[in-house]
Design a protein around this motif. Structure first.
Motif, PDB file in Angstrom:
ATOM      1  N   HIS A 128       0.834  -1.200   0.000  1.00  0.00           N
ATOM      2  CA  HIS A 128       0.000   0.000   0.000  1.00  0.00           C
ATOM      3  C   HIS A 128       0.868   1.249   0.000  1.00  0.00           C
ATOM      4  O   HIS A 128       2.046   1.218   0.400  1.00  0.00           O
ATOM      5  CB  HIS A 128      -0.925   0.033   1.229  1.00  0.00           C
ATOM      6  CG  HIS A 128      -1.906  -1.094   1.268  1.00  0.00           C
ATOM      7  ND1 HIS A 128      -1.607  -2.314   1.869  1.00  0.00           N
ATOM      8  CD2 HIS A 128      -3.164  -1.202   0.778  1.00  0.00           C
ATOM      9  CE1 HIS A 128      -2.646  -3.121   1.740  1.00  0.00           C
ATOM     10  NE2 HIS A 128      -3.616  -2.465   1.096  1.00  0.00           N
ATOM     11  N   ILE A 129       0.258   2.340  -0.442  1.00  0.00           N
ATOM     12  CA  ILE A 129       0.868   3.659  -0.382  1.00  0.00           C
ATOM     13  C   ILE A 129      -0.120   4.588   0.321  1.00  0.00           C
ATOM     14  O   ILE A 129      -1.341   4.490   0.122  1.00  0.00           O
ATOM     15  CB  ILE A 129       1.236   4.183  -1.790  1.00  0.00           C
ATOM     16  CG1 ILE A 129       2.011   5.490  -1.687  1.00  0.00           C
ATOM     17  CG2 ILE A 129       0.007   4.344  -2.663  1.00  0.00           C
ATOM     18  CD1 ILE A 129       2.612   5.937  -3.008  1.00  0.00           C
ATOM     19  N   PHE A 130       0.400   5.465   1.154  1.00  0.00           N
ATOM     20  CA  PHE A 130      -0.449   6.296   2.001  1.00  0.00           C
ATOM     21  C   PHE A 130      -0.481   7.750   1.502  1.00  0.00           C
ATOM     22  O   PHE A 130      -0.560   8.683   2.296  1.00  0.00           O
ATOM     23  CB  PHE A 130       0.056   6.233   3.438  1.00  0.00           C
ATOM     24  CG  PHE A 130      -0.123   4.877   4.067  1.00  0.00           C
ATOM     25  CD1 PHE A 130      -1.188   4.618   4.900  1.00  0.00           C
ATOM     26  CD2 PHE A 130       0.765   3.855   3.790  1.00  0.00           C
ATOM     27  CE1 PHE A 130      -1.363   3.354   5.464  1.00  0.00           C
ATOM     28  CE2 PHE A 130       0.614   2.600   4.347  1.00  0.00           C
ATOM     29  CZ  PHE A 130      -0.461   2.353   5.191  1.00  0.00           C
ATOM     30  N   SER A 131      -0.437   7.903   0.194  1.00  0.00           N
ATOM     31  CA  SER A 131      -0.594   9.212  -0.440  1.00  0.00           C
ATOM     32  C   SER A 131      -1.210   8.965  -1.800  1.00  0.00           C
ATOM     33  O   SER A 131      -0.505   8.617  -2.756  1.00  0.00           O
ATOM     34  CB  SER A 131       0.754   9.932  -0.567  1.00  0.00           C
ATOM     35  OG  SER A 131       0.601  11.163  -1.224  1.00  0.00           O
ATOM     36  N   CYS A 132      -2.515   9.121  -1.909  1.00  0.00           N
ATOM     37  CA  CYS A 132      -3.252   8.724  -3.102  1.00  0.00           C
ATOM     38  C   CYS A 132      -3.636   9.945  -3.922  1.00  0.00           C
ATOM     39  O   CYS A 132      -3.807  11.053  -3.404  1.00  0.00           O
ATOM     40  CB  CYS A 132      -4.505   7.944  -2.723  1.00  0.00           C
ATOM     41  SG  CYS A 132      -4.153   6.530  -1.635  1.00  0.00           S
ATOM     42  N   ALA A 133      -3.799   9.716  -5.226  1.00  0.00           N
ATOM     43  CA  ALA A 133      -4.121  10.822  -6.129  1.00  0.00           C
ATOM     44  C   ALA A 133      -5.511  11.377  -5.884  1.00  0.00           C
ATOM     45  O   ALA A 133      -5.755  12.572  -6.050  1.00  0.00           O
ATOM     46  CB  ALA A 133      -3.989  10.349  -7.576  1.00  0.00           C
ATOM     47  N   ASP A 134      -6.455  10.530  -5.461  1.00  0.00           N
ATOM     48  CA  ASP A 134      -7.823  10.995  -5.239  1.00  0.00           C
ATOM     49  C   ASP A 134      -8.047  11.536  -3.838  1.00  0.00           C
ATOM     50  O   ASP A 134      -9.183  11.836  -3.459  1.00  0.00           O
ATOM     51  CB  ASP A 134      -8.799   9.854  -5.513  1.00  0.00           C
ATOM     52  CG  ASP A 134      -8.502   8.616  -4.663  1.00  0.00           C
ATOM     53  OD1 ASP A 134      -7.501   8.635  -3.922  1.00  0.00           O
ATOM     54  OD2 ASP A 134      -9.263   7.641  -4.761  1.00  0.00           O
ATOM     55  N   GLY A 135      -6.988  11.659  -3.052  1.00  0.00           N
ATOM     56  CA  GLY A 135      -7.117  12.202  -1.707  1.00  0.00           C
ATOM     57  C   GLY A 135      -7.409  11.180  -0.641  1.00  0.00           C
ATOM     58  O   GLY A 135      -7.515  11.545   0.546  1.00  0.00           O
ATOM     59  N   ALA A 136      -7.547   9.903  -0.999  1.00  0.00           N
ATOM     60  CA  ALA A 136      -7.806   8.866  -0.002  1.00  0.00           C
ATOM     61  C   ALA A 136      -6.569   8.663   0.870  1.00  0.00           C
ATOM     62  O   ALA A 136      -5.442   8.837   0.411  1.00  0.00           O
ATOM     63  CB  ALA A 136      -8.189   7.552  -0.690  1.00  0.00           C
ATOM     64  N   PRO A 137      -6.756   8.302   2.136  1.00  0.00           N
ATOM     65  CA  PRO A 137      -5.593   8.133   3.018  1.00  0.00           C
ATOM     66  C   PRO A 137      -4.742   6.918   2.700  1.00  0.00           C
ATOM     67  O   PRO A 137      -3.564   6.888   3.030  1.00  0.00           O
ATOM     68  CB  PRO A 137      -6.225   8.016   4.402  1.00  0.00           C
ATOM     69  CG  PRO A 137      -7.604   7.510   4.150  1.00  0.00           C
ATOM     70  CD  PRO A 137      -8.031   8.087   2.842  1.00  0.00           C
ATOM     71  N   LYS A 138      -5.320   5.918   2.032  1.00  0.00           N
ATOM     72  CA  LYS A 138      -4.593   4.685   1.781  1.00  0.00           C
ATOM     73  C   LYS A 138      -5.144   4.039   0.521  1.00  0.00           C
ATOM     74  O   LYS A 138      -6.366   3.987   0.317  1.00  0.00           O
ATOM     75  CB  LYS A 138      -4.738   3.734   2.974  1.00  0.00           C
ATOM     76  CG  LYS A 138      -4.062   2.383   2.803  1.00  0.00           C
ATOM     77  CD  LYS A 138      -4.311   1.521   4.031  1.00  0.00           C
ATOM     78  CE  LYS A 138      -3.708   0.134   3.883  1.00  0.00           C
ATOM     79  NZ  LYS A 138      -3.978  -0.720   5.059  1.00  0.00           N
ATOM     80  N   CYS A 139      -4.244   3.557  -0.341  1.00  0.00           N
ATOM     81  CA  CYS A 139      -4.673   2.876  -1.551  1.00  0.00           C
ATOM     82  C   CYS A 139      -3.653   1.802  -1.909  1.00  0.00           C
ATOM     83  O   CYS A 139      -2.515   1.811  -1.422  1.00  0.00           O
ATOM     84  CB  CYS A 139      -4.851   3.863  -2.707  1.00  0.00           C
ATOM     85  SG  CYS A 139      -3.405   4.868  -3.062  1.00  0.00           S
TER      86      CYS A 139
END
Length: 773
Positions: A393-404
């Motif tokens: 996982h990465i904790f900086s998403c393009a759509d503003g989600a906290p985790k993706c």
């Protein structure tokens, strides 16, 4: 006190009084010096003097005015008639200025490369030579005897019309002397069955003086009449260098060499010509610089680590097939890469040794050594943000989600960084320890615009020593993926003289915008005699097409076209009518493509587009036939009622575009309506698409031109922001019959084109405030 006041009063006018007095004094002195009368003497004329009673002293009296009352004095004057001759204006010769400063200053390129090939090997070995040296050397020309119907792409081929080797060599030299002698300092000729280390040849000529008559290669002795002849020639298989000074000396004698020298080998013929008429023999070494070469025997292995002769070779000969050529290129590329790594390590050690004696000690050198130091933020708004990630996982998403979820290129990037970190750790601790990854505990990355992508990894590792004992340990590593070296990529030649065919599709809703478009296009193209042709595409639905004879919806537009054609007699504005139920870019272009030659440059635009000369030149330069298509990103104006509150009352009347500013509009990355491409590229791409169209006829309606080039062409699809391309705001209709991605992209572009977030928020705030009151 009175005296000081008097001095203060006279001080400003003192210089004036002194200047006037000095002037009078000099004038009196000049009068006393010219007290005598002035006499004029002229050839074939009588002496003329002033009368004795003249009171003029110091000034000469004009001879055209008589001071004597005697009438007879006027008889001496005989008038002379001077005939009138019309002054011929001198023709102003136009000053010729070179296009490039290098041409005006007489600067020449360094190296010209000519490859001798044949009809049998042009599509095999010659293509391999072009792939291995073409991107390292700027000017590579292939010379062959027999004309080929199809020339390999990306190769400059010169055909002489005769396969005789000596004749081919003579014609090659004649072409070089006639077309390249004034533009280059060194000329490198080589056969297509030889591998050339391009970077080493460039480095060699950089250290050679252009004033020497130099013939450099692999020397071979002449053999004639049973004994060795004087001089030597360069073996053609290993290539040879010819200086410009040598070719200038040889130029007058090329015809003599062709008629007098008999030989069956082109390299021996050239060597005998150079030796006989310039007295210069082939040399393999000059001023400490060696032309090293390697002969590739059947039993030799050039990939052995101890083969120093092969490692240092400029050329390798003979090469039997293209596969062997590519293997040699890979081998020499690995050698050069390893040498580069060794030089980098040596420089890093030198930097560390020097930094020890600096004022700040080892802190003077940045990490990594030789890489640009990290970005230094000037305020808290410029602080670069770190992204936290794990292997999943990465904790900086393009759509503003906290985790993706980590996927795609991001996942490949993380895997590559972990793999590189393990390799570097094993290189550092071998053979004492062998490290394997157990898991990634923490991962951080950020992009530094001054140096590249930075990584910090906390790895859980298993360390195994030489005795086989193992233990688990945590290790933090720092890595940097530096920005790659910027280089100029060779591109095909383009010119700004190409004619651009501007295609404007029109529907029923676009009729009201034609007048404004024609006015702007006339000012930017018709009045400036721009090399552009404007074509309108009238789109009718079936019902509108049936009523054309009674009620033509585009009758007003056609009348406007006639007005502009009368105003500009040299301009013709063609138009094409199309009947369709579902408008589609591909259907339109299929019709237009058949009506134009294959070398036509199209600019597909909209009636809302502001076309000017600056963009048309950029369209010509960025569209390359059989190489690249250009899709510019236009600047879209916001809705005038949102972007300019003070103009809301006149928003419909005032449609002039605003300034290129953030509050006036944005670059619409979701719009692909404008496109520059050649007709030949479009036809080739549509041919590749025909098989899929036969299986699914709706493909023509669900794709646009951009998606067609991306999915079916082998060309470069160039996408770039263009500030010269402006488009006024309009309600953009989105076709639901297009593909889901294109339809969603159109809707998002329409919504984002209303205004910025702050402007929309302010508009909502004012509306809510008005409703509450």
């Amino acid at each position: 006190m009175r005296f000081s006041m008097l001095v203060s009063f006279l001080r400003p006018i003192g210089p004036v009084v002194i200047g006037i007095s000095l002037g009078f004094t000099l004038s009196l002195l000049s009068v006393s010096w010219v007290d005598e009368s002035c006499n004029f003497e002229g050839k074939d004329s009588e002496d003329v003097s002033f009368p004795p009673d003249s009171t003029l002293k110091g000034a000469r009296k004009p001879s055209s005015i008589s001071t004597n009352n005697d009438v007879d004095s006027e008889d001496d004057f005989e008038p002379r008639i001077v005939p009138y001759k019309q002054v011929q204006e001198s023709s102003n010769k136009k000053l010729f200025r070179a296009k490039y400063i290098s041409s005006e200053l007489g600067m020449r390129e360094r190296l010209f490369v000519g490859v001798l090939t044949s009809k049998a090997t042009l599509n095999t070995l010659a293509v391999a030579v072009n792939h291995t040296i073409g991107h390292h050397l700027d000017h590579v020309v292939f010379f062959t005897g027999t004309h080929q119907r199809k020339v390999p792409h990306g190769m400059a081929v010169v055909t002489h019309g005769d396969e005789r080797p000596v004749w081919n060599m003579y014609q090659t030299l004649r072409h070089v002397v006639d077309h390249a002698l004034e533009g280059y300092d060194w000329f490198y000729l080589v056969q297509d069955d030889a591998y050339t280390q391009a970077d080493r040849v460039k480095a060699l000529v950089e250290h050679l003086s252009i004033e020497r008559r130099l013939y450099m290669g692999a020397p071979q002795e002449f053999i004639g009449d049973g004994e060795r002849a004087e001089g030597s020639y360069c073996a053609g298989g290993f290539g040879y260098l010819l200086s410009r000074t040598l070719l200038l000396r040889l130029q007058p004698f090329l015809e003599n060499c062709r008629n007098d020298i008999l030989s069956s080998r082109p390299d021996e013929w050239l060597g005998r010509c150079i030796v006989d008429y310039t007295g210069t023999g082939c040399v393999g070494e000059h001023e400490g610089l060696e032309y090293s070469h390697y002969k590739l025997d059947k039993n030799s292995d050039p990939y052995q680590e101890g083969n120093e002769q092969c490692k240092n070779a400029l050329t390798v000969h003979p090469v039997s097939d293209p596969e062997q050529m590519y293997r040699l290129h890979r081998h020499f590329t690995e050698l050069e890469l390893q040498r580069t790594y060794n030089e980098i390590a040596k420089l890093q050690e030198e930097i560390k040794n020097v930094s020890v004696v600096a004022f700040d000690g080892n802190r003077t050198s940045q990490w990594p050594v030789g890489i640009t130091p990290p970005f230094d933020p000037k305020s808290r708004f410029e602080v670069l943000r770190w992204e936290y990630f794990t292997e999943e996982h990465i904790f900086s998403c393009a759509d503003g989600a906290p985790k993706c979820e980590l996927r795609g290129v991001d996942r490949a990037d993380v895997a590559d960084v972990i793999s590189v970190a393990l390799d570097r750790l094993n290189d550092k601790y071998k053979p004492v320890l062998r490290l394997t990854k157990q898991q990634l505990i923490n991962g951080y990355r950020r992009f530094d615009p001054t140096r590249g992508m930075e990584y910090t990894l906390d790895l859980q590792l298993e360390a195994v020593n030489q005795k086989g004992h193992s233990r688990s340990l945590a290790k933090r590593v720092h890595l940097v993926r530096p920005l790659s070296h910027i280089e100029i990529i060779p591109m095909p030649y383009v010119t700004e003289a190409t004619r651009v065919h501007v295609i404007i599709p029109l529907t029923l809703q676009d009729r009201g915008r034609v007048d404004r478009f024609l006015e702007g296009f006339a000012a930017g193209a018709f009045e400036t005699s721009e090399n552009a042709v404007l074509t309108f595409l009238f789109i009718y639905d079936p019902l509108e097409a049936q009523q054309v004879s009674q009620n033509d919806i585009f009758a007003g537009v056609k009348a406007q076209i006639a007005v502009y054609e009368r105003k500009y007699p040299a301009v013709k504005i063609p138009w094409i009518s199309v009947k369709t139920e579902t408008p589609s870019q591909l259907k339109f272009m299929d019709i237009i493509s058949k009506k134009h030659p294959v070398d036509t440059l199209f600019f597909l635009a909209e009636v809302n587009t502001n076309v000017n000369t600056e963009f048309l030149n950029r369209c010509r330069m960025n569209s390359i036939n059989n190489w690249q298509v250009f899709f510019p990103v236009h600047f879209q104006d916001f809705h005038p009622a949102v972007a300019s509150p003070d103009r809301r009352a006149t928003a419909q009347a005032n449609g002039a575009p605003g300034d290129l500013a953030r509050e006036e509009g944005r670059f619409d990355r979701g719009a692909f309506d404008e496109a520059c491409f050649y007709n030949a590229d479009y036809m080739a791409t549509r041919a590749r698409m025909s098989a899929d169209v036969q299986e699914n006829e709706e493909l023509l309606e669900s794709l646009d031109v951009y998606d067609m080039f991306v999915k079916y062409s082998l060309l470069h699809v160039f996408r770039a922001l263009d500030p010269a391309l402006r488009q006024r705001h309009r309600e953009q209709p989105c076709n639901p019959r297009l593909s889901e991605d294109i339809y969603h992209r159109c809707l998002q572009s329409s919504l984002e084109g209303l205004g910025s977030r702050s402007q929309l928020a302010m508009l909502l705030f004012e509306q809510e405030h008005g409703n509450s009151t």
